[in-house]
Scaffold this motif. Structure first.
Motif, PDB file in Angstrom:
ATOM      1  N   GLU A 154       1.250  -5.938  -2.985  1.00  0.00           N
ATOM      2  CA  GLU A 154       0.617  -5.547  -1.716  1.00  0.00           C
ATOM      3  C   GLU A 154      -0.182  -6.704  -1.130  1.00  0.00           C
ATOM      4  O   GLU A 154      -0.668  -7.578  -1.865  1.00  0.00           O
ATOM      5  CB  GLU A 154      -0.341  -4.366  -1.917  1.00  0.00           C
ATOM      6  N   SER A 155      -0.363  -6.659   0.163  1.00  0.00           N
ATOM      7  CA  SER A 155      -1.216  -7.611   0.859  1.00  0.00           C
ATOM      8  C   SER A 155      -1.695  -6.975   2.159  1.00  0.00           C
ATOM      9  O   SER A 155      -1.167  -5.942   2.580  1.00  0.00           O
ATOM     10  CB  SER A 155      -0.482  -8.918   1.145  1.00  0.00           C
ATOM     11  N   THR A 204      -4.674  -3.161  -3.083  1.00  0.00           N
ATOM     12  CA  THR A 204      -5.374  -4.044  -2.155  1.00  0.00           C
ATOM     13  C   THR A 204      -6.568  -3.280  -1.584  1.00  0.00           C
ATOM     14  O   THR A 204      -6.454  -2.113  -1.202  1.00  0.00           O
ATOM     15  CB  THR A 204      -4.434  -4.560  -1.045  1.00  0.00           C
TER      16      THR A 204
END
Length: 130
Positions: A6-7, A124
Motif C-alpha cells: 500500500e501507499s 498505511t
C-alpha cells in the motif's frame, strides 16, 4: 510469493482527500476481488470497501458511502481507494486485502469480513486532523 504493498497514506485536514494505492504481485491479480479495511487504535478491523474481480461491482461500509470510491486497474495489478471529505473518525491504518478464492461473488458475504481474505498488505497510516 504474493505481496501487497500500500501507499498514499498521510496527514490531511478535515474535508481533505487522499488516494490510496495497493500494488499486488505474485499471482493473477485480475481473478481476485480486493478489499480495503481499516483499524484504529483499540478497535476491531473494519470493512471499508471491496471490488469484485472484474471491477464491475463495488461495495462500501456505511460510514464511508458517498465519500470513498474504490477502483482497480488490472493492467497495473493495482487497486485504489479515493477518499474524499475526510473526517477525524477516518483516522486509522488502512489495509488492502486479496480475496481468498478467485472469481468469488459477493453473495457469499465474504467481501465484508477479514476472514474472507488470505493476503494482506502492511498497512498505511491515514490521519485526519481537525
Amino acid at each position: 510469493q504474493v505481496q501487497l504493498v500500500e501507499s498514499g497514506g498521510g496527514l490531511v485536514q478535515v474535508g481533505g482527500s487522499l488516494k490510496l494505492s495497493c500494488v499486488v504481485s505474485g499471482l493473477p491479480f485480475s481473478g481476485y476481488a480486493m478489499g480495503w479495511f481499516r483499524q484504529a487504535p483499540g478497535k476491531e478491523r473494519e470493512f471499508v470497501s471491496a471490488i469484485n474481480w472484474n471491477g464491475g461491482s463495488s461495495y462500501y461500509g456505511d460510514s464511508v458511502k458517498g465519500r470513498f470510491a474504490i477502483s482497480r486497474d488490472n493492467a497495473k495489478n493495482t487497486v485504489y481507494l479515493q477518499m474524499n471529505s475526510l473526517k477525524p473518525e477516518d483516522t486509522a491504518v488502512y489495509y488492502c486485502a486479496l480475496d481468498g478464492l478467485p472469481f468469488r461473488s459477493s453473495t457469499s458475504g465474504s467481501y465484508y469480513s477479514p476472514s474472507g481474505y488470505n493476503h494482506w498488505g502492511q498497512g498505511t497510516q491515514v490521519t485526519v486532523s481537525s
